[in-house]
Design an enzyme around this catalytic site. Structure first.
Site, short mmCIF file in Angstrom:
data_model
loop_
_atom_site.label_atom_id
_atom_site.label_comp_id
_atom_site.label_asym_id
_atom_site.label_seq_id
_atom_site.Cartn_x
_atom_site.Cartn_y
_atom_site.Cartn_z
N GLU A 10 -3.64 7.44 -4.18
CA GLU A 10 -3.47 6.17 -3.47
C GLU A 10 -3.25 5.03 -4.45
OE1 GLU A 10 -5.96 5.10 0.31
OE2 GLU A 10 -7.05 4.34 -1.40
N TYR A 44 0.85 -1.19 0.00
CA TYR A 44 0.00 0.00 0.00
C TYR A 44 0.88 1.24 0.00
CZ TYR A 44 -3.09 3.69 1.56
OH TYR A 44 -3.79 4.88 1.64
#
Lengths: 289, 384, 289, 384
Positions: free
Chosen positions: D189, D101
């Site tokens: 993101e 992530y």
């Protein structure tokens, strides 16, 4: 004593490529306490008896390094200076040449807000003979002694030091501060340190054309220094017109030429040598030695 | 890297700066058709990298096709301060009210970019700086933040009264900063910034010097390179990692380090000789580099002797020695040479040289003196 | 006494467009010492009896202004805040709404290094009743007194103040701090000032969903405040899912919801009102009044 | 403004971030031919602005044309969390080793952008943050300097061991920062950032939320707007200077100020009613704005009564009153309404309303209570 570096200096070498590895070895052989290297991707290995880390932060944390010397390429050097500064290094010596001015002026603006000193870039580094060498100068031409040397040039510094050593005048610390338009410490910063250093008895200042650093130094010597200073300025035969448009001329005012610099030094009572070999005699007269 | 006016104006245009929409011409008829396309009157301007072209007759206002042809053919044949004029810029003529100066460069003392402005723009801005420095305003730029609108406005209010001109000028200053910063320039200058009689502001001239150290970030700038003969040589030297500037003397110099190179030239002059060039072979020198440097020196027909002055630090004396031996071996008629070698691997370097019969001195003054003597002997020999 | 502004405050109004001109007049009528305006291009003129300047630097130099209030459009507001800060203004009140977060975070990073406080942006300003009003709130709903009010909202502040005034509880200073993600002073900063201010006897804190400012305030109240505090939190019925992807959830942890904020305040011993009109009673109980 | 995955990936690509080269399809056959062009197997992904589409069956790996056709036709008919799926992204399938992530958003507490990374990427990153927060690393970015290489490297060393992956990941982080900053994003993101079995890193999913306040700096982003029905209404409201979010209740609310609007909704709920919406008419309100707001409310068929709650500050009560009178005059069948007006120009506002027979209360709680009563009466009336 000496200025900036001595036998307690804990040195970190940033960048262990061809030049970095070569000079790390020479610095260690000179007696410098090289405690760590940083080379991303080589963390965990050893080189010449010291540990290599991936980041400066880790190197400082694990080894207590307080000084670093940079052998990274120009495109990564600004980043490496900041990495060292943010890791808590107190003195960063940037050997790298060819860093863009725009990059350096940003780096300098940032480190001015931090507790770190920068020598260079585009410089040979500095040496406190018999104690520590942080840079690329040939160690054997330096002798321990009481003359502080500060110079904008590299090899010219060696030439001056050689002349001093030959005349029996050792050096407390010799610094090649680098000649880039935007860099770290300036003449005045070094002169201030030499003035405070009990082991420095006299100072040789080696300047060159361009900028106004020698003029600022002259003022400082006249106003705030008790120790004798002798000077040498190169570039009297440099071709004119190698400056930048009107703006360069406006910002520099009359200063910047070799003549103007020699005049400024002499007006401040600093004798200026015509050739390098005159420097020891000029110093001797000033110190009464 | 210095840009020519038309190149600087093209970059200015990219950053939104107001420039006249001119056309470049390399031939007289091209200039004439440019004038016809733009509409007369036009200004024909020599494109050279030297100042003072106006005084040299390199800028002409023309009102007719005949005048344009005459001006273009005159200017395209000129040589200004040693630069032959290969191109002219044809700009539409403007109705000028008054002239201002706006420039950005690096203030070495403050270690930051500085914006300079003056209501006394035009050719003699340096004279203004000397005689009436109070007519020039300075503003130091924090490179972390750039030039902000309020700062630019503050500077613009010193030049203009009308709100429209202040805001237009502030905008120009901010765009000039964006250009300076975006191009990694050493200098970005508008002189004059003209206030036209219709109240608008135009950059009549444009000067940009790019930071050579930052060119790697701008691969597209490579095509802006329009080198003069002299620059071509310097460039070629640079590609080999050498820094070379030709002068007029007879003693060729090959030195490691810019400072020591200057000191060597000063010393030659001090001892009564004349240096032929500045040549810094830089830090880590390979034999190839030394060969290249030697060939570079020998192209200059003024050179009568060569003084090699090397203080080994990062440069290793044995590398230099090997390069010299190789270079001399590959040259039919090598010039008289004096080599001074000292520092890192000095012993090995001296051994290599002596094996080939080249003697080296360790004293710089002595070396310089001998090189001058050889040059004088060579000059009288050459004259015979 | 009061916090941040009082009858000695020398106010500069930045931006005299429709709103700026209207409220400059109202602030002056309220009794605020409006000493200058800044509106580029209108320098040299007068407005409502005070001089107008082209730049904040000139306004400060000529009038000694120490506080400024901003009515400039969002696209120019960041620049105007910095202009005021660099001119030496000590307190900047930014009414403007709609400033990009990226712009504000740069502005805030810069002014953190300076000696300046920022209220807002996107806020109604602040008022020390009977002394000075720096903002757009209707002056007549405020009464002089001992309750400090600090709120992230605009009109909600008026509602709370009205309720306090109706119950006979005047205000030392009431601040609408603004609700943007990145802004100037936070709850903790105001609470600290209220705690130190001898004229403030109790504080009302009006929070809303989002961020963790109320949680930080709760900790501060529990650890460092002696004065009674009562709270009110809006957004219990706000639709969920109006947050930003995973990152928003990660960075906020569990905080951000009305429930979490109410819980944090109550855990710190701060009674929280269900409806605004309960606030005076809650305060009365805490102050024993 | 939330972007859909394919839009975010296009922006990522502009900033040099590694994304699979997928194709967008709005019809089943388009999806099939995309799969054929890319080469099977592919992943067919629903393009919606809601999370959890994987769990909802909106992401399918397909190995044959038939599977692809089936998946595309299934997904293009779906509604995920109320959003009908109008587009699918067809991405080449990747051979995934592990998932990471990387995200950048604004840390409100530190008032600066923050880079977050974790070696536990994938759909359940929020669960990771809750249960094992030590597996998520944070780095605050100084917006004046941006994310520097050394900082990115420091973060990348926490995720990877191999030098190549560290440098690739650091590069991705710096490019993600450049994207976040260059687009004025609220969020950028990558989840997951996949380490493929061949050792390379790819952004398998992409999420970008743009800062609405900064859209004026990016006129070209306007074409990225693909509003859902609900968003179209909110947007229309925004163009009028209104902020509107629809809910499910029966009491329509029109309030000036976001905080007071939320307090009004909370109060309605507290008193046993249900708010139909959040509607902030903002600061300086004109009659036109009030008319627009009233029309917006009336489009919602759930609305049984309207509670206007205005505390005049920058908003003037007389403006609001005039707008209400005008709005009611132009409406055939206005809903039952309660008006609470107080603050700036309150007297004038009340006078205007009373002239038209509308009575105003000055007490918020009283007003809310009456609006709830009217809504209940209206609801039973509507049911009759």
């Amino acid at each position: 004593m000496s200025i900036l570096i001595d036998d307690r200096t804990r040195l970190l070498v940033q960048g262990l490529g061809r030049d970095g590895a070569f000079h790390a070895k020479l610095m260690k052989e000179y007696g410098t306490r090289v405690v760590a290297g940083v080379h991303p991707g080589r963390g965990g290995s050893m080189y010449e008896g010291f540990p290599v880390f991936d980041t400066a932060a880790e190197a400082v944390e694990k080894t207590g390094a307080d000084c670093s010397v940079l052998f990274v390429p120009a495109s990564a050097a600004g980043d490496a200076i900041l990495e060292a500064a943010h890791a808590g290094i107190e003195l960063v010596v940037a050997i790298t040449e060819g860093i863009p001015v725009s990059e350096m002026s940003r780096v300098v603006a940032e480190i001015e807000t931090m507790d770190v000193r920068l020598v260079g870039p585009n410089c040979p580094g500095l040496i406190s003979p018999g104690k520590a060498k942080v840079g690329i100068m040939p160690g054997d031409i330096f002798d321990r002694g009481g003359v502080g040397v500060v110079s904008r040039s590299g090899t010219l510094t060696y030439e001056v030091v050689r002349s001093l050593s030959k005349a029996g005048m050792g050096q407390s610390t010799a610094v090649g501060m680098g000649g880039d338009p935007v860099g770290g410490m300036k003449f005045v910063d070094y002169l201030e340190l030499f003035e405070e250093d009990p082991d420095t008895e006299a100072v040789v200042l080696v300047g060159e054309i361009g900028g106004s650093d020698e003029e600022d130094a002259s003022r400082f010597v006249a106003e705030s220094m008790s120790k004798p200073v002798a000077g040498f300025i190169v570039g009297r035969t440099a071709p004119p017109g190698k400056r930048m448009g009107h703006a360069g001329a406006i910002i520099s005012g009359g200063s910047g030429t070799a003549e103007a610099k020699v005049a400024a030094l002499e007006a401040a009572g600093i004798p200026v040598a015509d050739v390098i070999d005159e420097l020891p005699d000029l110093l001797r007269k000033r110190t009464g030695g | 890297m210095k840009l020519e006016e038309f190149q600087a104006k093209a970059l200015f245009r990219q950053y939104g700066l107001p420039v006249p929409e001119g056309l470049v011409a390399t031939r007289v008829e091209e200039a004439v058709s440019a004038a016809e396309r733009l509409g007369l009157p036009v200004v024909v301007k020599a494109q050279v990298k030297a100042g003072g072209r106006g005084k040299a007759g390199g800028v002409k206002l023309v009102r007719t096709v005949e005048e344009c042809r005459e001006a273009a053919s005159g200017i395209l044949g000129m040589t200004i301060k040693g630069y032959p004029v290969e191109r002219v810029l044809v700009d539409p003529a403007q109705s000028i009210g008054s002239e201002f100066y706006v420039g950005i460069t690096t203030d070495r003392r403050k270690r930051r970019p500085v914006l300079m402005t003056s209501a006394s723009g035009g050719v003699d801005i340096e004279e203004v700086a000397r005689s009436t420095p109070e007519r020039i305003f300075f503003h130091t730029i924090d490179p972390r933040y750039g030039l902000r609108s309020f700062e630019a406005r503050g500077m613009a209010f010193r030049l203009f009264d009308s709100k429209e001109q202040v805001l237009a000028c502030a905008r120009i200053m901010v765009d000039l900063w964006r250009c300076f910063d975006g191009c990694d320039a050493s200098l970005a200058e508008i002189n004059p910034l003209a206030l036209l009689t219709d109240g608008s502001l135009v950059a009549l001239d444009a000067k940009i010097v790019l930071d050579d150290n930052a060119l790697y970030r701008h691969p597209d700038f490579e095509e802006l390179r329009l080198p003069t003969d002299e620059e071509r040589k310097e460039q070629e030297a640079k590609r080999m990692g050498l820094s070379y500037v030709r002068l007029d003397g007879s003693v060729g110099c090959m030195v490691n380090g810019a400072g020591l190179a200057m000191a060597t030239m000063d010393l030659i002059k001090h001892l009564g000789g004349t240096p032929a060039n500045f040549l810094d072979i830089g830090g880590s020198s390979s034999p190839e580099k030394v060969v290249g440097a030697m060939k570079l020196l020998m192209r200059d027909s003024n050179v009568r002797s060569v003084f090699v002055n090397v203080f080994g630090g990062i440069t290793r004396c044995d590398d230099v020695a090997r390069g010299l031996v190789e270079a001399l071996g590959s040259m039919g008629d090598p010039p008289p040479m004096v080599v001074r070698l000292t520092g890192t691997n000095e012993r090995e370097g001296v051994r290599i040289l002596s094996e080939t019969g080249i003697s080296a001195t360790s004293d710089m003054t002595e070396g310089a003196r001998r090189a001058i003597g050889l040059a004088e002997a060579g000059a009288s020999g050459g004259a015979s």
